[in-house]
Every structure is written in C-alpha cells, then in structure tokens.
Motif scaffolding. Sequence first.
Motif, PDB file in Angstrom:
ATOM      1  N   ASP A   1      41.395  34.603  46.662  1.00 37.74           N
ATOM      2  CA  ASP A   1      41.990  33.177  46.228  1.00 37.74           C
ATOM      3  C   ASP A   1      42.440  33.282  44.934  1.00 37.74           C
ATOM      4  O   ASP A   1      42.402  34.398  44.131  1.00 37.74           O
ATOM      5  N   SER A   2      42.977  32.398  44.350  1.00 39.89           N
ATOM      6  CA  SER A   2      43.716  32.414  43.019  1.00 39.89           C
ATOM      7  C   SER A   2      42.679  32.539  41.817  1.00 39.89           C
ATOM      8  O   SER A   2      43.046  33.010  40.974  1.00 39.89           O
ATOM      9  N   ARG A   3      41.631  32.212  42.172  1.00 38.25           N
ATOM     10  CA  ARG A   3      40.430  32.439  41.054  1.00 38.25           C
ATOM     11  C   ARG A   3      40.248  34.036  40.859  1.00 38.25           C
ATOM     12  O   ARG A   3      40.262  34.604  39.787  1.00 38.25           O
ATOM     13  N   ASP A   4      40.304  34.736  41.949  1.00 37.81           N
ATOM     14  CA  ASP A   4      40.345  36.029  41.801  1.00 37.81           C
ATOM     15  C   ASP A   4      41.551  36.677  41.204  1.00 37.81           C
ATOM     16  O   ASP A   4      41.827  37.742  40.332  1.00 37.81           O
ATOM     17  N   GLY A   5      42.658  36.084  41.832  1.00 34.16           N
ATOM     18  CA  GLY A   5      43.996  36.500  41.017  1.00 34.16           C
ATOM     19  C   GLY A   5      44.002  36.212  39.705  1.00 34.16           C
ATOM     20  O   GLY A   5      44.819  37.158  38.937  1.00 34.16           O
ATOM     21  N   SER A   6      43.469  35.029  39.092  1.00 35.85           N
ATOM     22  CA  SER A   6      43.526  35.002  37.882  1.00 35.85           C
ATOM     23  C   SER A   6      42.671  36.040  36.998  1.00 35.85           C
ATOM     24  O   SER A   6      43.185  36.619  36.011  1.00 35.85           O
ATOM     25  N   ALA A   7      41.630  36.403  37.498  1.00 36.01           N
ATOM     26  CA  ALA A   7      40.919  37.534  37.078  1.00 36.01           C
ATOM     27  C   ALA A   7      41.701  38.765  36.995  1.00 36.01           C
ATOM     28  O   ALA A   7      41.629  39.402  36.088  1.00 36.01           O
ATOM     29  N   ALA A   8      42.504  39.031  38.113  1.00 35.46           N
ATOM     30  CA  ALA A   8      43.411  40.155  38.122  1.00 35.46           C
ATOM     31  C   ALA A   8      44.462  40.065  36.974  1.00 35.46           C
ATOM     32  O   ALA A   8      44.725  41.140  36.337  1.00 35.46           O
ATOM     33  N   ALA A   9      44.997  38.916  36.744  1.00 36.05           N
ATOM     34  CA  ALA A   9      46.024  38.703  35.840  1.00 36.05           C
ATOM     35  C   ALA A   9      45.593  38.999  34.362  1.00 36.05           C
ATOM     36  O   ALA A   9      46.062  39.770  33.501  1.00 36.05           O
ATOM     37  N   VAL A  10      44.296  38.768  34.127  1.00 37.18           N
ATOM     38  CA  VAL A  10      43.455  39.004  32.780  1.00 37.18           C
ATOM     39  C   VAL A  10      43.501  40.576  32.734  1.00 37.18           C
ATOM     40  O   VAL A  10      43.715  40.958  31.771  1.00 37.18           O
ATOM     41  N   ARG A  11      42.988  41.194  33.694  1.00 36.24           N
ATOM     42  CA  ARG A  11      42.982  42.515  33.654  1.00 36.24           C
ATOM     43  C   ARG A  11      44.259  43.421  33.469  1.00 36.24           C
ATOM     44  O   ARG A  11      44.311  44.273  32.696  1.00 36.24           O
ATOM     45  N   LEU A  12      45.280  42.888  34.068  1.00 38.18           N
ATOM     46  CA  LEU A  12      46.703  43.409  33.880  1.00 38.18           C
ATOM     47  C   LEU A  12      46.733  43.172  32.246  1.00 38.18           C
ATOM     48  O   LEU A  12      47.666  44.169  31.674  1.00 38.18           O
ATOM     49  N   ALA A  13      46.843  41.982  31.845  1.00 39.37           N
ATOM     50  CA  ALA A  13      47.266  41.707  30.488  1.00 39.37           C
ATOM     51  C   ALA A  13      46.499  42.602  29.537  1.00 39.37           C
ATOM     52  O   ALA A  13      46.810  42.627  28.356  1.00 39.37           O
ATOM     53  N   GLU A  14      45.303  43.070  29.916  1.00 37.92           N
ATOM     54  CA  GLU A  14      44.502  43.785  28.934  1.00 37.92           C
ATOM     55  C   GLU A  14      44.879  45.350  29.340  1.00 37.92           C
ATOM     56  O   GLU A  14      44.162  46.126  28.505  1.00 37.92           O
ATOM     57  N   GLY A  15      45.731  45.704  30.091  1.00 36.03           N
ATOM     58  CA  GLY A  15      46.459  47.055  30.196  1.00 36.03           C
ATOM     59  C   GLY A  15      45.612  47.610  31.421  1.00 36.03           C
ATOM     60  O   GLY A  15      45.783  48.866  31.559  1.00 36.03           O
ATOM     61  N   ALA A  16      45.115  47.085  32.254  1.00 33.80           N
ATOM     62  CA  ALA A  16      44.506  47.754  33.518  1.00 33.80           C
ATOM     63  C   ALA A  16      45.714  48.010  34.397  1.00 33.80           C
ATOM     64  O   ALA A  16      46.651  47.781  34.569  1.00 33.80           O
ATOM     65  N   PRO A  17      45.597  49.440  34.851  1.00 33.04           N
ATOM     66  CA  PRO A  17      46.703  49.872  35.896  1.00 33.04           C
ATOM     67  C   PRO A  17      46.706  49.000  37.194  1.00 33.04           C
ATOM     68  O   PRO A  17      45.817  48.468  37.568  1.00 33.04           O
ATOM     69  N   LEU A  18      47.987  48.648  37.497  1.00 32.58           N
ATOM     70  CA  LEU A  18      48.160  47.863  38.706  1.00 32.58           C
ATOM     71  C   LEU A  18      47.478  48.303  40.040  1.00 32.58           C
ATOM     72  O   LEU A  18      46.899  47.528  40.640  1.00 32.58           O
ATOM     73  N   ARG A  19      47.107  49.516  40.100  1.00 34.53           N
ATOM     74  CA  ARG A  19      46.718  50.108  41.390  1.00 34.53           C
ATOM     75  C   ARG A  19      45.179  49.864  41.441  1.00 34.53           C
ATOM     76  O   ARG A  19      44.546  49.721  42.419  1.00 34.53           O
ATOM     77  N   SER A  20      44.586  49.570  40.215  1.00 32.48           N
ATOM     78  CA  SER A  20      43.091  49.199  40.164  1.00 32.48           C
ATOM     79  C   SER A  20      42.803  47.640  40.382  1.00 32.48           C
ATOM     80  O   SER A  20      41.726  47.321  40.599  1.00 32.48           O
ATOM     81  N   VAL A  21      44.040  46.925  40.543  1.00 30.16           N
ATOM     82  CA  VAL A  21      44.067  45.273  40.441  1.00 30.16           C
ATOM     83  C   VAL A  21      44.245  44.940  41.887  1.00 30.16           C
ATOM     84  O   VAL A  21      43.588  44.005  42.695  1.00 30.16           O
ATOM     85  N   ALA A  22      45.298  45.634  42.720  1.00 21.57           N
ATOM     86  CA  ALA A  22      45.594  45.314  43.906  1.00 21.57           C
ATOM     87  C   ALA A  22      45.941  46.693  44.621  1.00 21.57           C
ATOM     88  O   ALA A  22      46.953  47.170  44.502  1.00 21.57           O
ATOM     89  N   ALA A  23      45.436  46.402  45.845  1.00 24.36           N
ATOM     90  CA  ALA A  23      45.675  47.574  46.993  1.00 24.36           C
ATOM     91  C   ALA A  23      47.172  47.437  47.557  1.00 24.36           C
ATOM     92  O   ALA A  23      47.290  46.332  48.008  1.00 24.36           O
ATOM     93  N   VAL A  24      47.984  48.408  48.048  1.00 26.49           N
ATOM     94  CA  VAL A  24      49.370  48.091  48.423  1.00 26.49           C
ATOM     95  C   VAL A  24      49.086  47.551  49.803  1.00 26.49           C
ATOM     96  O   VAL A  24      49.695  46.837  50.406  1.00 26.49           O
ATOM     97  N   ALA A  25      48.089  47.767  50.588  1.00 25.67           N
ATOM     98  CA  ALA A  25      47.857  47.397  51.964  1.00 25.67           C
ATOM     99  C   ALA A  25      47.025  46.103  52.011  1.00 25.67           C
ATOM    100  O   ALA A  25      46.896  45.723  53.194  1.00 25.67           O
ATOM    101  N   ASP A  26      46.685  45.489  51.079  1.00 23.93           N
ATOM    102  CA  ASP A  26      45.876  44.339  51.045  1.00 23.93           C
ATOM    103  C   ASP A  26      46.746  43.066  50.480  1.00 23.93           C
ATOM    104  O   ASP A  26      47.123  42.554  49.460  1.00 23.93           O
ATOM    105  N   PRO A  27      47.351  42.395  51.720  1.00 19.48           N
ATOM    106  CA  PRO A  27      48.305  41.268  51.395  1.00 19.48           C
ATOM    107  C   PRO A  27      47.628  39.997  50.549  1.00 19.48           C
ATOM    108  O   PRO A  27      48.239  39.525  49.700  1.00 19.48           O
ATOM    109  N   GLY A  28      46.195  39.926  50.908  1.00 20.11           N
ATOM    110  CA  GLY A  28      45.711  38.774  50.187  1.00 20.11           C
ATOM    111  C   GLY A  28      45.670  38.993  48.721  1.00 20.11           C
ATOM    112  O   GLY A  28      45.773  38.000  47.763  1.00 20.11           O
ATOM    113  N   ALA A  29      45.659  40.141  48.157  1.00 21.97           N
ATOM    114  CA  ALA A  29      45.310  40.678  46.774  1.00 21.97           C
ATOM    115  C   ALA A  29      46.786  40.209  46.049  1.00 21.97           C
ATOM    116  O   ALA A  29      46.850  39.806  45.098  1.00 21.97           O
TER     117      ALA A  29
END
Length: 444
Positions: A7-35
């Motif tokens: 859900d968007s709450r998890d998506g918001s947490a992922a956005a924060v991680r990306l902003a802090e420099g986390a690699p994209l692959r650690s935030v969302a798996a390519v085969a996971d459409p929900g992510a």
Amino acid sequence: MHKGIEDSRDGSAAAVRLAEGAPLRSVAAVADPGAWLSLDAGVREVSWYQRVPLPDWERTAPLPSDLRQLGESGLALALCHRDGRIRQAAIRQSRPHPDLLPLIAIRCADWAAPVRERARGLLREGLTPQTAADLAPLILRLGHRDRGDFGIELLADALRRADLEQLTTLFGHPDRGTRRFAYRLAVEDRRLNPAELARAAARDEDAIVQDLCATAALTTMQETDVDVEDLLEPLLTARAPRVRSAGVTALRRAGQPERAEPFLGDRSAVVRACARYVVRQYGGSPTAWYRERCATPDDPALAPGAVIGLAECGDRGDGALLWRLLGHPAGGVRAQAVAGLRTLDLADTRRLTPLLDDPAPGVVRETAVALLPSAKQLPADWLLERTERERPRHIRVAAFRLLGAHGGAAARRAAAALLEDPDVKLRTWARRTTQQAPKGSAAP
C-alpha cells in the motif's frame, strides 16, 4: 525473498529509503508489481504530507535544470513526482538505467499526455522478450487502468517475438494473470500442440487456464498429427473435474466411447454428465450401468459416484436400491445414498434420523441437509443432547444446524451453551443465534 510493498504507506517508506540513498533494487523487486505501484503512490504521499529528508526539489517541486546529477534512486523519485514536468524530464534521463523500466511502464498510463508519450517511446525501446517476461505482471495490472491498453499491446508483441523456451517460463509464473496471458498467446499463435495443451490443462490449478488449454487441445486434435493417447492420458487422469470432463468428451471424437463407462462413477457431477452423454451417443444405457453396480449393497468396490449417479438419471423406483446402501461399509457410499434419496425426494425423516449418529462426517452432513426441511419434526431434546461436548464434532455441528432450523427454546439453550465452545464454527454460529434472538427470549 523481497516482501512486496502492498500500500502507499509502504510506498512512502520506500520513498524515504530512496531519498536516503538506498539502492533501487533493495526497495522494489522487478517482478513485484505491487511494490512499484505503491512506490509511485507513496512518493507523492510523502511529498505532500511528511517532512522527510528528500532532495530539496522533491519538497519544493521546482523544475531542475538538469537531472543528470541524480543517481538511479533519485531518478526513481523523480519519475513518481507529482509535477508532470519533472516526471517528463526524468524519463529523458532514464534510458541508461534499465532498472527503472517498471516505473517507465507505469508512466505509459500517466494522465499527462507529454509524459505518457515519452514513456511509451522508451518502453517500446526497452521491452525485449526477456524484459517483457519480467514486467508482464506489472503491465497486465496497469492494463486495468485508463490508458493502460498500450502496454498490453506492446507486451503481446514482445512475447510473440520470444522463443518458446522464454514463453514457457511464463507458463509456470506464480501470477495467474501472467499465466493466462501467456497461454492465450500460445493458443492464438498455435505454439503448442494438442498433447502439450492437454498437459498444461492437467497441470495448472487455474480454472481459466484449464478451460483455455483443454478446449484448444480438443479443437486442434483433429487438425494435427498427434498420438491421441498422448492427449487423452493427461486429461483423463487430471485432478480438476473440468479437465477430466474434457478428456471424457474427447473419447467420443477419438472413437473410444467404451472408455467413458468407468467415468459414469466419477466423483464429479460434471464428469459423470459428460460420460453419460458419450455412452448414450453410442447406444449405451447409463441407468442400467448404475443399477447393476448398486444392486449389491455390500460391494466394497462400489464407487460413491455410481450411487449418486443412479439418482441423477434414475427414478423414484430406484429408491429401494439406495435405502439398502445405507448399510454399506464405506462412509462415502452411505453419504451418497442419502444424497440420492434427497435428490429423488425420498428422504424419510424417521428412517434417516438415526444416521445423525453415523461415525462418518459425510453421512451426517448429508443427513442434516436432507432433514432440514423437516427439522421441526425432530425431537428437540434429542438434538440438544447431540450438541454436548463429548459428542464428535460432526454430530454436534449437524445437531446445532438442525436446532437452528427447529427454533424455539431448545435452539436458544444450545446456543447459550456453545458460546464458549472450543470449536470456532460452533462458537460463531452460537453467537449469531443469540444476537438474532428476539428480546425477552433469553435461554432459560
């Protein structure tokens, strides 16, 4: 294994991680459409409502003069930005970053036409047979959105260019929508022969895939040089009734109607019906077949499907055979005998009531169904005794079900006694019964 962002709450947490420099692959798996879909929504939610360490342009939304200084994580945030100008500019810088292709696919259904058109051009370049296989679940989910049909068409084109081995990887995909799409393409393009289609129908657990492949196998069996047995074997031995029924139907086309007879006693009603059709087409009598097998009340080889099959195509005169089968040693046969008597409208309350104490749950379940219309004729206290805890669960459930149809004080007393019962189903039914009881009618 990566856990999908749901859900968007998890998506918001992922956005924060990306902003802090986390690699994209650690935030969302390519085969996971929900992510990816949650990340897209989550970036905008963070932008509006939360104070987080995002880049300045993400909080204030000015149009940056150049996004090239951003890394992959920053571009991912930009591709989800609420400002269409930033999304469009980010697409221009995304070509060297194949890991961003899922977000490009999302932008292909963007509400802003300039963003949408630029994303579509980039997706057209990047969607190869291999990347199409990875992105199929996401693109198919996007296909339910407005303007999502472009991705579906592009996906179909890419997968049609795939070799059969690449397409086959999608036949076992955990996402059933992806499997359906891949099999539809394979059927439309005649990429599987009838025997392969039959094996697919027997193997897959999804009803849509089963119907699609089984129907295609039967349609093409006369047009293709194939060993009929290679087609029939997987269909006739499949676990799914709809697939077995297709196999039985194929026996007529294959000129082997005699092989349909054993399926007259199949556990599935639809398979039995298909078998009766095939047998009748060649002059056989299913009713005579059923009567012959049900004539011996203690035959250990008697299939329960043959018992209910007799009721399905017999008449009330066959009730005598069914009554005798109530003493059969197999619980499945006794249960289907009860079901058959109900089907023929021969359920006799006095004769069936003792079967509520049968050790086989299936017999008690069928007996309860048969007795429901006459529940008020049953002794309430006798039923109440059978809801006591020392009784087997299947007897208690049946007795309480009949008490509910019986109504009155006995039903309320049973419900009150079962409110703290360890069995969840009985406890839930009891609570519902007490809540529905009229005011002033509490159990004594």
